[in-house]
Design a protein around this motif. Structure first.
Motif, short mmCIF file in Angstrom:
data_model
loop_
_atom_site.label_atom_id
_atom_site.label_comp_id
_atom_site.label_asym_id
_atom_site.label_seq_id
_atom_site.Cartn_x
_atom_site.Cartn_y
_atom_site.Cartn_z
N UNK B 39 0.85 -1.19 0.00
CA UNK B 39 0.00 0.00 0.00
C UNK B 39 0.89 1.24 0.00
N UNK B 40 0.29 2.41 -0.31
CA UNK B 40 1.04 3.66 -0.17
C UNK B 40 0.50 4.40 1.05
N UNK B 41 1.11 5.55 1.36
CA UNK B 41 0.71 6.22 2.60
C UNK B 41 -0.73 6.77 2.52
N UNK B 42 -1.21 6.97 1.29
CA UNK B 42 -2.60 7.40 1.12
C UNK B 42 -3.55 6.31 1.62
N UNK B 43 -3.14 5.05 1.37
CA UNK B 43 -4.00 3.94 1.78
C UNK B 43 -4.10 3.82 3.30
N UNK B 44 -3.13 4.41 4.02
CA UNK B 44 -3.22 4.39 5.49
C UNK B 44 -4.51 5.08 5.93
N UNK B 45 -4.89 6.13 5.18
CA UNK B 45 -6.14 6.83 5.50
C UNK B 45 -7.33 5.90 5.35
N UNK B 46 -7.26 5.06 4.31
CA UNK B 46 -8.34 4.11 4.08
C UNK B 46 -8.43 3.12 5.26
N UNK B 47 -7.24 2.76 5.76
CA UNK B 47 -7.22 1.83 6.91
C UNK B 47 -7.87 2.50 8.12
#
Lengths: 481, 84
Positions: B39-47
């Motif tokens: 994942x990229x750091x943007x996907x951390x928001x999704x998490x």
């Protein structure tokens, strides 16, 4: 095969050999050759000790940090002699000790501070900064006295330490500071690997999580540090060729490789100063793109040296710069260009805003969080970092300098927000294109990212030398006006 | 809910947001998801949004350590800690 050669530092036989006593001696010798000359003291003696006794890394780094603290005391404070310098150092350590005590006993702090520890850290830091700045003028304290030396030392130290204190405040909130010792924090407060107000390697929590202790992992991390130092020198060579080609200046280590031939351009600040009329249309763009490339390479080189040393000490931390010029989106470039500054903005502005707006739609939360980080946080960071340049030259200079930075921060925030939203929409829906088209689209995207950040560059250079009007004129000159 | 059930839900979610070129099966549970390229750091928001909506974790109350969201094990520990 090429991949294997490129990843030489992961070769099991080499990793194993580098972990032996002879391997560690050779590693130190290689580091002595590759570490930048101005970083050799105290890095090399400490590295020798850390290679012999990796378990004592934090203690050794704390020892080195006392030397770094001494070098951070400003020259003007030295006028007051050893007493002034000593007082400045003691005062800085005393402030940090108080911050450490507060973080360790986080549960005992007043409820208002526990709710917003970062805001309180900033308020306290800025109050000390304002007090120290005014002390010499308002109270008539001469800089050559011990009290004056202490005040000037604090003026330098507070912007340097502010974000490190914030990482400690976060550790306090998370409860991890309670298990730490004061000397553990010295490692990143005054890091022997160097750096400015942005802490490379963040705070103790991150450093601890990336500290390698298992012998093979530790050895591989050290080799990765060497590889990064080699890359730093490689990019130094590339940059000097670019400098030679653009400006006709002989630059170390390749000298004047092109035998005096160059495009005879100047760097961006004197070019904006001279005005677009002094350059042909194409030369204006060449000046801009050339300066953008030079600056990007410069940041990568510096970051590789710092992170290389940090890895040699056995911390498997991310690179500061990772192929930003290959980024195909604005947000990807932001992630790759200056990682630790981006992380600072994300941790102290982006996440808190994103979490505080939980009741709003996801897209609104994302945009608000990006604006909080890339626009507001970014502006605040630079104003604190360069506060004498902003606040000590009258209201006209303040408006002019703040205006330029504001344009930069607003454009960056909007660019990243749009890029993030587009990225999110694309996620899971890759366009089904043939290979040739995909490559062409990739190149077009990369060119767009270069263009965006190169144009932003006009607003970030020459804080004290360029006016708002000069920057606007240059932007107009880029479109032929 | 058991840890195994939580793991199953989490892995299904990560599979939906991962980068297409990195298969989920290639990642160990204690491996850093960003570093491994999943994942990229943007996907951390999704998490974060996933944990807020699926497990009702309120981060403003607990504070957020991004380090707790970068491995499968760490995310499962966070869910367990919240359930307790």
């Amino acid at each position: 095969m090429i991949r294997r050669l490129w990843n030489w530092h992961e070769e099991p036989a080499l990793v194993e050999r580098a972990a032996t006593p002879t391997g560690r001696v050779l590693l130190w010798v290689a580091a002595a050759v590759l570490v930048r000359a101005d970083m050799r003291w105290p890095v090399l003696p400490l590295l020798a000790l850390a290679l012999a006794s990796p378990g004592r890394r934090f203690d050794l780094l704390a020892l080195g940090s006392l030397w770094v603290l001494y070098t951070k005391v400003p020259q003007s404070a030295h006028l007051a002699g050893p007493v002034g310098v000593g007082l400045g150092m003691l005062l800085s350590l005393g402030l940090l000790w108080l911050t450490f005590r507060a973080a360790r006993r986080f549960a005992d702090l007043p409820a208002a501070v526990r709710r917003r520890p970062l805001i309180w850290t900033h308020v306290t830091g800025l109050a000390i900064l304002a007090g120290a700045s005014q002390a010499t003028d308002a109270l008539g304290i001469a800089p050559s006295t011990p009290a004056g030396a202490a005040a000037t030392t604090l003026q330098v130290m507070v912007p340097f330490l502010l974000w490190r204190a914030c990482y400690l405040a976060l550790s306090g909130k998370r409860g991890s500071a309670a298990e730490s010792r004061f000397r553990d924090h010295l490692a990143y407060w005054f890091p022997v690997w160097g750096g400015g107000p942005t802490p490379y390697g963040k705070g103790l929590d991150y450093l601890r999580s990336q500290r390698m202790d298992e012998p093979m992992q530790l050895s591989q991390t050290r080799l990765a540090g060497l590889k990064l130092l080699l890359l730093a020198w490689l990019w130094t060579g590339v940059r000097s060729v670019i400098v030679s080609a653009l400006y006709g200046r002989a630059a170390w280590p390749v000298g004047n490789l092109l035998h005096g031939w160059s495009l005879e351009l100047t760097t961006l600040v004197p070019a904006i100063d001279a005005g677009p009329g002094a350059f042909a249309f194409g030369a204006r763009w060449a000046v801009l793109i050339g300066d953008f490339l030079r600056t990007t390479l410069g940041l990568a080189i510096m970051g590789h040296f710092l992170i290389g040393v940090l890895r040699l000490f056995g911390f498997r931390v991310f690179r500061n710069t990772y192929k930003p010029l290959l980024a195909t989106t604005v947000v990807e470039f932001w992630n790759r260009y200056y990682y630790y500054f981006k992380e600072l903005l994300v941790e102290f502005f982006f996440y808190p805003t994103f979490l505080a707006t939980a009741k709003r739609p996801r897209r609104v939360r994302m945009v608000l969080a990006v604006i909080a980080a890339a626009t507001c946080g970014n502006l605040y960071y630079h104003v604190v970092r360069d506060f004498p340049d902003y606040f000590l030259h009258g209201p006209v200079a303040l408006f002019d300098r703040l205006g330029g930075r504001l344009v930069y921060c607003v454009a960056l925030g909007l660019g990243i927000a749009v890029s993030m939203l587009r990225e999110q929409r694309r996620r899971g829906n890759p366009a089904p294109l043939p290979d040739g088209w995909r490559q062409a689209r990739r190149l077009r995207a990369m060119a767009g990212v270069w263009l965006f950040y190169a144009l932003l560059h006009v607003w970030s250079v020459g804080l004290t030398r360029l006016s708002l009007g000069e920057r606007v004129r240059w932007m107009l000159g880029l479109v032929g006006l | 809910m058991s840890r195994d059930t939580n793991r199953e839900r989490l892995l299904r979610f990560l599979d939906a947001i991962r980068r297409p070129e990195t298969p989920l099966a290639a990642i160990r549970e204690d491996e850093n998801l960003i570093r491994a390229g999943l994942i990229d750091s943007l996907a951390v928001l999704e998490i974060i949004v996933f944990l807020e909506t699926e497990f009702e974790i309120e981060f403003p109350a607990t504070g957020l350590d991004p380090g707790h969201l970068t491995t499968v094990t760490a995310i499962l520990d966070l869910i367990d800690a919240h359930a307790r």
